[in-house]
Design an enzyme around this catalytic site. Structure first.
Site: not given
Length: 314
Positions: A51-53, A55, A186
């Site tokens: 998971l991206d930071p 998120a 995204r």
């Protein structure tokens, strides 16, 4: 999930388990793993799906023998709540990047957004963002992107199973999506903006489910820490077989348990009825005490069931 300090460790955890973490914003997936490694004091630990930071939401963490089934975490679909902002695009496709284009958004209507979503329902091709962990000639794309280098990325087939407009309060738009593996939220936000002619970028992302893991059943890092200090972190964990429910199961006799523990094969007729299984089928094998012991694979050409993965800790 409610933490109940002092509970005895439940069945099915002697070989490890999963922590369904509600990842906080600003943390990388690696940050979470590093923190939980210290809390659980486990040498084997990893995450099942980055998971991206930016998120938040469901981040399955595999601990102990559950790391041997990290690939099964990715089985099934994932769901996200996407918050996007119309009017500008960025190089990262989200609010952490630099603006690359701007456009008027005041004329965009909810009806137009609904219409734009139609082209992203079902199966379609999606071009991954430059700021991603995919490889290009031995380097991560984000490493090239940080140097200002952009390379051609082949479109990849992706699929959405549900895509709904939840809230329209321009320039903010909120969308729910259920999708398959390899999908970039995204990129969806970016592509919707392009389809509307207004540009857009992602400003918030919550993963609400990933395979067998759901947000309503998740726990925070703080809850895991409290459980560890009060007794055992496994009191807030999910058992190793959580991601193995697509397999059949069998309970072994004590004699068969000893055979499997030592890697010995069981005969074709020891499990199931004639014709019930085909070559390559896998089943979960449990002890009489309902502890997951092993994964057995059916190899009739070798006249039996071979222990493929055995949990030696049991």
């Amino acid at each position: 999930m409610t933490v109940q300090p002092g509970n005895s460790v439940r069945k099915g955890f002697s070989a490890g388990g999963y922590l369904n973490i509600n990842k906080p914003q600003g943390w990388t997936s690696t940050d979470v793993v590093r923190k939980l490694k210290g809390i659980t004091r486990s040498k084997k630990i990893g995450h099942g799906g980055t998971l991206d930071p930016l998120a938040t939401g469901v981040l399955p963490i595999c601990v102990g023998y559950a790391t041997r089934f990290a690939d099964t975490v990715l089985l099934g679909t994932k769901s996200y709540r996407i918050t996007m902002e119309l009017g500008s695009s960025t190089n990262t496709y989200d609010s952490t990047g630099d603006k690359t284009a701007e456009a008027e958004w005041t004329d965009v209507t909810s009806e137009q957004v609904e219409e734009s979503l139609e082209q992203f329902k079902g199966k379609f091709n999606q071009i991954p963002p430059m700021f991603s962990a995919l490889h290009h000639n031995g380097k991560r794309l984000y490493e090239l992107a940080r140097k200002g280098i952009e390379v051609e990325r082949p479109a990849r087939p992706v699929e959405t199973f549900s895509l709904k407009l939840i809230e329209f309060n321009a320039p903010e738009v909120v969308i729910d999506v259920e999708c398959g593996h390899g999908f970039y939220a995204r990129t969806l936000a970016h592509d919707i903006g392009e389809a509307l002619g207004s540009h857009a970028h992602l400003t918030g992302l919550v993963r609400t489910h990933a395979g067998a893991f759901r947000l309503e059943d998740s726990v925070t890092i703080e809850q895991v820490s409290v459980a560890a200090e009060s007794g055992d972190w496994r009191d807030v964990a999910m058992p190793t077989d959580t991601t193995l429910q697509h397999m059949g199961q069998t309970t072994l006799t004590e004699a068969f348990v000893e055979m499997v523990k030592h890697g010995r094969q069981l005969a074709v007729g020891d499990i199931g009825k004639p014709g019930e299984y085909k070559s390559g089928d896998r089943i979960r094998a449990y002890t009489p005490d309902n502890e997951l012991l092993a994964i057995l694979i059916f190899e009739p050409e070798k006249l039996g069931w071979r222990p493929e993965k055995v949990f030696a800790a049991i």
